[in-house]
Design an enzyme around this catalytic site. Structure first.
Site, PDB file in Angstrom:
ATOM      1  N   THR A  13       0.836  -1.209   0.000  1.00  0.00           N
ATOM      2  CA  THR A  13       0.000   0.000   0.000  1.00  0.00           C
ATOM      3  C   THR A  13       0.870   1.257   0.000  1.00  0.00           C
ATOM      4  OG1 THR A  13      -0.220   0.027   2.413  1.00  0.00           O
ATOM      5  CG2 THR A  13      -1.918  -1.143   1.188  1.00  0.00           C
ATOM      6  N   ASN A  14       2.024   1.190   0.668  1.00  0.00           N
ATOM      7  CA  ASN A  14       2.933   2.333   0.599  1.00  0.00           C
ATOM      8  C   ASN A  14       3.447   2.527  -0.823  1.00  0.00           C
ATOM      9  OD1 ASN A  14       3.296   3.864   3.042  1.00  0.00           O
ATOM     10  ND2 ASN A  14       4.112   2.009   4.002  1.00  0.00           N
ATOM     11  N   MET A  90      10.359  -7.610   4.438  1.00  0.00           N
ATOM     12  CA  MET A  90      10.552  -8.260   5.735  1.00  0.00           C
ATOM     13  C   MET A  90      11.858  -9.056   5.780  1.00  0.00           C
ATOM     14  SD  MET A  90       8.044  -6.995   7.266  1.00  0.00           S
ATOM     15  CE  MET A  90       7.911  -7.843   8.854  1.00  0.00           C
ATOM     16  N   HIS A 109       8.966   2.636   9.567  1.00  0.00           N
ATOM     17  CA  HIS A 109       8.704   1.762  10.711  1.00  0.00           C
ATOM     18  C   HIS A 109       7.509   2.320  11.479  1.00  0.00           C
ATOM     19  CE1 HIS A 109       9.842  -1.287  13.683  1.00  0.00           C
ATOM     20  NE2 HIS A 109       9.615  -0.397  14.621  1.00  0.00           N
TER      21      HIS A 109
END
Lengths: 209, 209
Positions: A13-14, A90, A109
């Site tokens: 989504t970012n 990740m 973050h």
């Protein structure tokens, strides 16, 4: 025109917010490459829809982390990448990789770092701690996890009735504003790293000065 | 009418804000006692000006921490104190003391806890870390330093040109709003501790429920 690579392992989504903002604000940059370590990551789909080169690099196909990263570096060089944006990637990058792209890797973050540094679930951590305010942080990546100089932070209030899902949504809403803005500042040459502090210059900054 | 004791070691600007707000907002409470562990602390002067009983308790006069604290507890009982407010009191209370006033001691710390927990200079820490947002936290005191359940937090932005003095001033401005508000919520019985989380009830809450 600065070429950007986005690394992601999930929904992206970012990534979507970044592509949209670069387009809308006419930022002198282009997302030229998407790298994912997960074959089914939806960010790869998004990349295809946006007609961006998207590559799944399977870590299992490489005998070592360095060989895995060398393959990625090969792709980055092909696309002449000047900025790497980690968007839900990740996997920790090695010091070897980070040094290759020193001060050219951004991460986000979901906490006000140094709070919950290194946590894979900083949103739940803030709730469990009973915080009333948490937030999100865009920072340069250095050799340590969630540790590099901070570019931007934004606070998010925790409401009485927030649960992990609702709080994550609020934080992501802020991230979709903050991350593109940090990228814009980088692209415009306005970020100057002084030790642990990142100065944001009102006008363009030439790193050669 | 709830009797409040304020413990302080220094200037007592938070003390001043608390006295002022209790008066202005007609809160059903009274600062009845000031305790300081420093003879020259300006908070003792403030107390005298406000005609509040003010006592310097010299830790050096006692053979043990427990005897020092027992003397303080004696004063607290004399004044029928129902809430203890630590306002720049630079001395850790023992578990013995804290258990005597369980969930009846508030502290304020100039960071968004758990960031810079236990630091004696959390303002400088935030600057040195290169944070863009810090803040302040009012919390209940438990046996561990800066660790108890959080009542209220407020974010403070760090500007490009902030130094330790200017940032401390900004944080204190917020503290002078936040601490009296937390005290008001306590006095009105609206704080309910659930594990690490403090619920703020819209209306009065009877702890006997």
């Amino acid at each position: 025109m600065l070429n950007i690579a986005v690394f992601c392992s999930g929904k992206g989504t970012n990534l979507q917010a970044i592509i949209k903002t670069i387009h809308e604000k006419d930022i002198e940059a282009k997302v030229s490459l998407i790298i994912s370590d997960k074959e089914k990551a939806y960010c790869l789909e998004r990349a295809k829809h946006a007609k961006i080169r998207a590559i799944f690099v399977n870590p299992k196909n490489f005998p070592s982390k360095q060989k895995f990263e060398n393959r990625i570096i090969g792709y980055l060089k092909e696309e002449n990448i000047g900025l790497i944006v980690l968007a839900g990637f990740m996997r920790m990058l090695s010091p070897f990789f980070v040094q290759n792209y020193s001060n050219k890797i951004l991460n986000i973050h979901p906490s006000l770092l140094p709070a919950f540094k290194g946590s894979a679930n900083a949103v739940a951590d803030a709730l469990d701690y009973g915080m009333k305010i948490t937030g999100t942080t865009v920072h340069f990546v250095d050799e340590k996890l969630d540790n590099g100089p901070i570019v931007l932070q934004r606070a998010v209030e925790i409401a009485e009735n927030d649960n992990e899902d609702s709080l994550r949504q609020k934080i992501q809403q802020q991230e979709h504003i903050l991350y593109p803005l940090a990228i814009q500042l980088f692209v415009e040459g306005r970020l100057k790293i002084e030790g642990r502090r990142v100065e944001i210059n009102p006008e363009n900054y030439n790193p050669q000065d």
